[in-house]
Motif scaffolding. Structure first.
Motif, short mmCIF file in Angstrom:
data_model
loop_
_atom_site.label_atom_id
_atom_site.label_comp_id
_atom_site.label_asym_id
_atom_site.label_seq_id
_atom_site.Cartn_x
_atom_site.Cartn_y
_atom_site.Cartn_z
N ILE A 1 0.84 -1.21 0.00
CA ILE A 1 0.00 0.00 0.00
C ILE A 1 0.86 1.25 0.00
O ILE A 1 0.44 2.31 -0.45
CB ILE A 1 -0.97 0.00 1.21
CG1 ILE A 1 -1.77 -1.28 1.21
CG2 ILE A 1 -1.90 1.20 1.16
CD1 ILE A 1 -2.82 -1.35 2.27
N ILE B 1 2.32 2.56 2.85
CA ILE B 1 2.24 3.29 4.12
C ILE B 1 3.66 3.52 4.64
O ILE B 1 4.48 2.61 4.60
CB ILE B 1 1.42 2.50 5.14
CG1 ILE B 1 -0.01 2.36 4.64
CG2 ILE B 1 1.44 3.15 6.51
CD1 ILE B 1 -0.89 1.64 5.59
N ILE C 1 4.61 4.72 10.39
CA ILE C 1 3.20 4.62 10.76
C ILE C 1 2.73 3.18 10.80
O ILE C 1 2.06 2.75 11.74
CB ILE C 1 2.35 5.43 9.76
CG1 ILE C 1 2.67 6.91 9.89
CG2 ILE C 1 0.88 5.18 9.98
CD1 ILE C 1 2.41 7.46 11.25
N VAL D 1 -0.25 12.79 11.29
CA VAL D 1 -0.30 11.93 10.10
C VAL D 1 -1.75 11.64 9.71
O VAL D 1 -2.11 11.67 8.53
CB VAL D 1 0.47 10.64 10.37
CG1 VAL D 1 0.22 9.64 9.28
CG2 VAL D 1 1.94 10.97 10.46
N LEU E 1 4.59 12.34 5.75
CA LEU E 1 5.81 12.14 6.52
C LEU E 1 7.06 12.47 5.71
O LEU E 1 8.15 12.56 6.25
CB LEU E 1 5.90 10.69 7.00
CG LEU E 1 5.03 10.33 8.19
CD1 LEU E 1 5.14 8.85 8.48
CD2 LEU E 1 5.46 11.11 9.40
N PHE E 2 6.90 12.63 4.41
CA PHE E 2 8.06 12.96 3.59
C PHE E 2 8.24 14.46 3.46
O PHE E 2 9.13 14.94 2.76
CB PHE E 2 7.92 12.31 2.21
CG PHE E 2 7.70 10.84 2.30
CD1 PHE E 2 8.74 10.01 2.72
CD2 PHE E 2 6.47 10.28 2.04
CE1 PHE E 2 8.54 8.65 2.85
CE2 PHE E 2 6.27 8.92 2.17
CZ PHE E 2 7.31 8.10 2.57
N ILE F 1 -4.81 4.18 13.16
CA ILE F 1 -3.63 4.87 12.64
C ILE F 1 -3.27 4.34 11.26
O ILE F 1 -3.10 5.09 10.29
CB ILE F 1 -2.44 4.72 13.60
CG1 ILE F 1 -2.72 5.49 14.89
CG2 ILE F 1 -1.16 5.23 12.95
CD1 ILE F 1 -1.68 5.27 15.96
N ILE F 2 -3.19 3.00 11.15
CA ILE F 2 -2.84 2.42 9.85
C ILE F 2 -3.93 2.71 8.83
O ILE F 2 -3.67 3.11 7.70
CB ILE F 2 -2.61 0.90 9.97
CG1 ILE F 2 -1.41 0.62 10.87
CG2 ILE F 2 -2.38 0.28 8.60
CD1 ILE F 2 -1.07 -0.84 11.01
N VAL G 1 -4.02 6.35 7.36
CA VAL G 1 -2.96 6.63 6.39
C VAL G 1 -3.19 5.84 5.12
O VAL G 1 -3.00 6.35 4.00
CB VAL G 1 -1.59 6.32 7.01
CG1 VAL G 1 -0.49 6.55 6.00
CG2 VAL G 1 -1.38 7.19 8.23
N ALA G 2 -3.64 4.58 5.26
CA ALA G 2 -3.90 3.77 4.07
C ALA G 2 -4.98 4.43 3.22
O ALA G 2 -4.85 4.53 2.00
CB ALA G 2 -4.32 2.36 4.47
N ILE H 1 -3.53 7.35 1.35
CA ILE H 1 -2.66 6.96 0.24
C ILE H 1 -3.48 6.41 -0.93
O ILE H 1 -3.25 6.76 -2.09
CB ILE H 1 -1.64 5.91 0.73
CG1 ILE H 1 -0.60 6.62 1.61
CG2 ILE H 1 -0.95 5.23 -0.44
CD1 ILE H 1 0.31 5.69 2.34
N ARG I 1 -3.79 7.82 -4.74
CA ARG I 1 -3.46 6.96 -5.86
C ARG I 1 -4.61 6.96 -6.86
O ARG I 1 -4.42 6.90 -8.06
CB ARG I 1 -3.21 5.55 -5.36
CG ARG I 1 -2.27 4.78 -6.24
CD ARG I 1 -2.16 3.37 -5.73
NE ARG I 1 -1.09 3.21 -4.78
CZ ARG I 1 -0.88 2.08 -4.11
NH1 ARG I 1 -1.67 1.06 -4.31
NH2 ARG I 1 0.11 1.98 -3.27
#
Lengths: 334, 330
Positions: free
Chosen positions: A138, A140, A144, B268, B274-275, B316-317, B320-321, B324, B328
């Motif tokens: 994915i 991530i 995280i 986040v 984070l980049f 949390i995961i 962010v997923a 993303i 995409r």
């Protein structure tokens, strides 16, 4: 004729000395020796007594094995924050299978070592694979994905133990943390064997190439035919395995597991790797350095305990050492 | 004529809706609203009583203030792990200055007007220290702030030898409670939003986070920007420590444990990359509130530790997923 040989020999000796000093882990080795020397003087020799040195190795093994797994992840420019959670989750599973206190036992009977230990290690690999899939499939950020996995694994540990301390495990479990073979602790032997295997893997296999390549530049690694996704997946599985192994060693030593057994383990493993010269930007680092790095932390923590320092002075000293080690590394690199 | 007007109005309304949905914080906003609604139903309204909502706001303001500082660091692609260390240090220092107990380090109880500036200044100074190490010696921020975090705990311990401090002056209770706590949080966030959006310093933060090299080439002092963001984060950590001390009316070493990870998670979840170089303050505030709502609901629902950890990790995961995958999909 004999003069020439002598000169050659002399040259060789000097060469060896020079090589040793230029060797990338030389600074670290000297620092470790200096710390051990200082602590030995400060404690009147207590820290370098053979019995205490064995303790340091056993204590350090959990961190050291975990740090080797952490190194794989950091080499691919990732980071694994889930080590402590994984170690607790897997140890909770293992201890809940092996305890003779039946109301805590999840199986209803105390399982033998050869059932429980593979289950622990498999759980570590499995949870590691989940973070690896999140990172590689994915996209991530590792920070995280593994932060989330830390929470999840810790939660699973709570689920299994119900928040209680699990004790009274079957006796053979002591093998991993309390037994000695010819006077050498089993935990230390596990650590050395793991280190040796990883040293071999990192020096002589194509897998190592793909790990280093992924860490230094994923795009060019991909372009040169490295399966970047699977490499990323694999390092988290390795780290999960090592976390479980570290958990096994500590469980075998303490013979009990509670939710705070592995506090700060993730930070200690990261610190070991970084002190050992692994670059957080990926692609640089050796297993010898990581083992030395873990030894530095283990020696310092042990020395402070013997000096009866306040627990929070430990954290202060640890913080200074981590910053100093990285600073030295950067200055040397200039 | 009338028809045209009507059509226009209709189109405008649709436009607004579309815009709102396409706004970068839309997902987190909807997620927050949905979460509040679902939790209200599950708890049969217990989570949306006035008292409980006030609780959430007060609890979120400590985390939120820390997250605002953290956001500056993450926008430049750095981490600040020292948040809880600095927070605890300022907490112990401030409370042991003000207490009327024997643990007082000054020998007399200082007034909050003296203690609060000291707390904030100490926080900012320790932030400056991390910033100096990161920017001047090129050390990775993760390691520097990890070290500072440990040192912060060590110093905090030394202030009172690890003992909890009680008996703070009554006038100090104002800052962390309703309405001052949330007001401080929202004004800090608004100030940060203004700075990031409308000042040249804000541009610099985004530029450095987007690409340090091209920022340097266009004449931005990358080093000083790093220095500044860590000082801001340290200041915010000190403020968070102050707010928490005021709310708890005591100082304890264990109090702020996990604040650094909570603040990173808020940032986040709020959609900051984070980049570096991408994200905004509205998202950060929503992220901090989301974590606050979830934490609170789990304790209102009497959820066990196991469930709490697993839910928090999954959220949390998941957040962010989702972010993303949404990017995409475009």
């Amino acid at each position: 004729m004999s003069e020439v040989t002598e000169r050659r020999k002399r040259g060789t000796a000097r060469d060896i000395a020079r090589r040793v000093f230029r060797y990338e882990n030389a600074t670290l080795g000297i620092i470790l020796a200096a710390i051990m020397g200082t602590l030995a003087v400060a404690t009147g020799g207590k820290t370098i007594a053979l019995r205490n040195m064995k303790m340091v190795v056993v204590e350090g093994a959990t961190m050291g094995v975990g740090a080797i797994g952490q190194m794989f992840v950091i080499l691919t420019s990732g980071i694994d924050l889930s080590v402590a959670g994984m170690a607790f989750g897997t140890s909770a599973l293992g201890s809940a299978m092996m305890t003779t206190q039946l109301w805590q036992n999840i199986l209803g009977y105390a399982a033998p070592i050869w059932v429980a230990v593979p289950a622990m290690l498999a759980m570590g690999v499995g949870l590691g694979a989940i973070s690896g899939l999140f990172v590689s499939r994915i996209g991530i950020p590792p920070f995280i994905a593994t932060l989330g996995m830390w929470q999840i694994a810790h939660g699973i540990g709570f689920l299994i133990t119900g928040g209680f301390t699990i004790a009274r495990m079957i006796d053979p479990l002591r093998f991993f943390g309390q037994r000695f073979i010819y006077g050498f602790p089993v935990a230390g032997i596990i650590w050395i064997v793991v280190g040796a295997v990883v040293y071999f893997v990192l020096h002589y296999t194509s897998y190592a190439r793909s790990v280093y390549a992924t860490g230094s530049n994923p795009v060019s690694a991909w372009l040169s035919g490295v399966n970047v996704k699977n490499t990323q997946l694999s390092v988290y599985m390795i780290s999960g395995f090592m976390a479980a192994l570290g958990g096994l060693i500590r469980t075998g030593r303490v013979m009990s597991v509670s939710y705070s057994s592995f506090d700060f383990l993730e930070l200690q493993t990261i610190a070991s790797a970084v002190i050992g010269g692994v670059s957080l930007f990926g692609g640089k680092g050796t297993v010898v350095g990581v083992v030395l790095g873990a030894l530095v932390i283990a020696v310092v923590l042990n020395g402070m305990t013997i000096l009866r320092a306040d627990p929070f002075l430990e954290s202060l000293v640890l913080g200074v050492i981590v910053i100093a080690a990285v600073a030295v590394d950067y200055w040397r690199g200039r | 004529m009338a028809e045209e007007l009507e059509r226009r109005e209709r189109v405008t309304f649709r436009d607004i809706a579309r815009r709102a949905l396409r706004h970068e914080n839309a997902v987190i906003g909807i997620a927050l609203a949905a979460m509040i609604a679902v939790l209200a139903v599950i708890s049969r309204g217990a989570t949306i009583t006035r008292g409980n909502m006030a609780n959430v706001l007060i609890q979120s303001s400590v985390r939120g203030v820390a997250a605002v500082g953290q956001a500056f660091c993450i926008l430049t692609a750095n981490f600040d792990l020292s948040v809880s260390g600095i927070g605890v240090m300022t907490m112990m220092l401030g409370s042991s200055m003000m207490t009327t107990e024997w643990t007082n380090i000054l020998g007399y109880p200082a007034s909050p007007f003296m203690a609060i500036p000291v707390m904030l200044a100490v926080g900012a100074c320790w932030g400056l220290l991390s910033g100096a190490l990161v920017s001047r010696f090129n050390m990775p921020s993760l390691i520097v702030t990890f070290g500072v975090w440990q040192i912060g705990y060590g110093v905090a311990y030394y202030v009172t030898e690890g003992k909890a401090v009680m008996e703070l002056p009554e006038s100090f209770a104002v800052y962390g409670s309703l309405p001052a706590g949330p007001i401080i949080f929202f004004s800090v966030a608004a100030l940060a939003y203004f700075v990031l959006t409308y000042t040249s310093f804000g541009r610099r933060v985004y530029a450095v986070g987007g690409s340090p090299v091209s920022a340097y080439l266009s004449g931005i002092s990358v080093k000083n920007t790093y220095l500044a963001v860590f000082a801001i984060s340290g200041l915010c950590a000190g403020l968070a420590g102050m707010l928490f001390t005021s709310r708890a009316m005591s100082g304890s070493i264990e109090a702020l444990r996990g604040l650094e990870l909570d603040s990173i998670a808020s940032v986040v979840i709020g959609g900051v990359s984070l980049f570096g170089g991408r994200g905004n303050m509205i998202g950060v505030v929503l992220g901090a509130l989301l974590i606050g709502v979830i934490n609170n609901a789990m304790s209102v629902l009497h959820m066990g530790h196991a469930g709490r950890y697993i839910v928090k990790g999954a959220i949390i995961i998941g957040a962010v997923a989702a972010d993303i995958l949404r990017r995409r999909g475009r």
